[in-house]
Enzyme design. Sequence first.
Site, PDB file in Angstrom:
ATOM      1  CG  ASP A   1      -1.797  -1.182   1.335  1.00  0.00           C
ATOM      2  OD1 ASP A   1      -2.251  -1.651   0.288  1.00  0.00           O
ATOM      3  OD2 ASP A   1      -1.994  -1.664   2.462  1.00  0.00           O
TER       4      ASP A   1
ATOM      5  CG  HIS B   1      -1.769  -1.600  -7.606  1.00  0.00           C
ATOM      6  ND1 HIS B   1      -0.892  -1.540  -6.571  1.00  0.00           N
ATOM      7  CD2 HIS B   1      -1.202  -2.368  -8.545  1.00  0.00           C
ATOM      8  CE1 HIS B   1       0.156  -2.257  -6.876  1.00  0.00           C
ATOM      9  NE2 HIS B   1      -0.004  -2.775  -8.059  1.00  0.00           N
TER      10      HIS B   1
HETATM   11  P1  GDP Z   1      -0.400   0.247  -3.716  1.00  0.00           P
HETATM   12  O1  GDP Z   1      -0.995  -1.072  -3.450  1.00  0.00           O
HETATM   13  O2  GDP Z   1       1.033   0.346  -3.357  1.00  0.00           O
HETATM   14  O3  GDP Z   1      -0.678   0.768  -5.083  1.00  0.00           O
HETATM   15  O4  GDP Z   1      -1.107   1.290  -2.742  1.00  0.00           O
HETATM   16  P2  GDP Z   1      -2.658   1.578  -2.541  1.00  0.00           P
HETATM   17  O5  GDP Z   1      -3.238   2.005  -3.797  1.00  0.00           O
HETATM   18  O6  GDP Z   1      -3.309   0.481  -1.816  1.00  0.00           O
HETATM   19  O7  GDP Z   1      -2.564   2.772  -1.494  1.00  0.00           O
HETATM   20  C1  GDP Z   1      -2.074   3.972  -1.766  1.00  0.00           C
HETATM   21  C2  GDP Z   1      -3.136   5.008  -1.488  1.00  0.00           C
HETATM   22  O8  GDP Z   1      -2.558   6.265  -1.547  1.00  0.00           O
HETATM   23  C3  GDP Z   1      -4.256   5.049  -2.531  1.00  0.00           C
HETATM   24  O9  GDP Z   1      -5.431   5.453  -1.894  1.00  0.00           O
HETATM   25  C4  GDP Z   1      -3.750   6.107  -3.522  1.00  0.00           C
HETATM   26  O10 GDP Z   1      -4.793   6.726  -4.265  1.00  0.00           O
HETATM   27  C5  GDP Z   1      -3.135   7.057  -2.583  1.00  0.00           C
HETATM   28  N1  GDP Z   1      -2.035   7.866  -3.048  1.00  0.00           N
HETATM   29  C6  GDP Z   1      -0.959   7.500  -3.820  1.00  0.00           C
HETATM   30  N2  GDP Z   1      -0.078   8.532  -3.856  1.00  0.00           N
HETATM   31  C7  GDP Z   1      -0.597   9.519  -3.078  1.00  0.00           C
HETATM   32  C8  GDP Z   1      -0.131  10.811  -2.668  1.00  0.00           C
HETATM   33  O11 GDP Z   1       0.948  11.244  -3.005  1.00  0.00           O
HETATM   34  N3  GDP Z   1      -0.949  11.522  -1.840  1.00  0.00           N
HETATM   35  C9  GDP Z   1      -2.148  11.080  -1.405  1.00  0.00           C
HETATM   36  N4  GDP Z   1      -2.880  11.849  -0.601  1.00  0.00           N
HETATM   37  N5  GDP Z   1      -2.605   9.869  -1.755  1.00  0.00           N
HETATM   38  C10 GDP Z   1      -1.845   9.096  -2.569  1.00  0.00           C
END
Ligand code: GDP
Length: 427
Positions: A12, A40
Amino acid sequence: MIKAVVGANWGDEGKGKLTDVFAKESDIVVRFQGGNNAGHTIINDYGKFALHMLPSGVFYDHVTNVIGNGVALNIPAFIKELNAIVEKGVPMPKIIVSDRAQIVMSYHVLFDKLEEERLGKAQFGSTKSGIAPFYSDKYAKIGFQISELFDEAWLDAKLDRILPAKNVLLTHLYHAEPLRKEDVFAELIAYREQISPFVHDTVKYFQTAVDEKKVILLEGQLGALRDPDFGIYPYSTSSSTLAFYGPIGAGLPQHIDEVYAVTKAYSSSVGAGPFVSEIFGEEAQALRIRGGDAGEFGATTGRPRRMGWFDVVATRYGCQVQGATHLVLTNLDVLGYLDEIPVCVAYETDGKRREHFPNITRLENSTPILEVFPGWKSDISQIRNYDELPELCKAYVDALERMLNVPISLVSNGPKREQILTRSPKL
Ligand code: GDP
């Protein structure tokens, strides 16, 4: 050119967003491990998507998406997700699935659920997607490769070998109904019908792609600390989450040119296991509700994520085992509400200060040593140029880079595609 995007922590970290950004300049995006047990989150012009089974290149029509041999392929989940994005207006993506990928069977999901129930309080926090039973069967040589679906006599004989053992466990250990051979056979044939349009010899495909110098993006799931060897076993996943497994699980035995490890500007974790820099109560909730795009709740499970301060010990180790050539810091915008930002700079284990990430039993007995950095107290999400960030914000990034010893080359200041800032590393 082969790039990998992988997690430096517990998952995440925001890999989905970064993969989506990188996919724009890629020819091929590959999933190489895991199944639909993690998700994701991607936000783009078509809307907001939680991808579990599909590679993140599906939103670009110039990208070929590959499900590699290392993946735990849940065919109904794959088809459902594909239909769901097309229904939301995304053009039918180009996807190929390795004929060597193995299939998550409905009984893998069943065994996962039954085992977690049997363990009760001692359970590992599985997402109950069948991933551990799937990989156990793969390595016990009783799984089903997609290529096997096309030989019915082969399937028939294999089921006669597999089912008696499964049924002993089902009836005697779990007191559940046994599996019927005709049902499992019918399930396999249904999968064949659904998946055949996508099946390819992906090893051959990649040989040509490499010869043609295509830009290939390896997309990791979860993070370094969930790797079965280097992670917090047994609170780990069942397939390698490391960049260097990428070429194997993709079917692409080549050198990786760039490894982008992704980490948040704080910590979050879903699932059980030691989490040294964890915070609780109101302090955690204040961070949780501001994190990610809509609070820190699991993309697959909806579970509230466990929250913590940035953990230098865990992240430095995560970058090392990932062989990171670059680090991407995401969710930096989230910290804008804090007067002071604590960072876990070392652990205390058995009365000793520790800089290196310890093994699991010592990890359980570690507490964080925190250092506090001044907050920048402003909203940075609209900034599009790294140099325009507040000085205190840049100082925070510089300090993390110094302690981690990996160049931070990109910083993400919001969930959207355009919220990504290029930084010149100081290392
Ligand atoms: P992954 O499995 O590594 O892709 O991560 P996830 O998607 O589960 O979690 C990352 C969360 O952070 C998601 O809700 C994204 O939309 C959000 N996100 C990613 N980059 C940023 C950022 O720079 N700022 C904010 N506020 N949210 C972000």
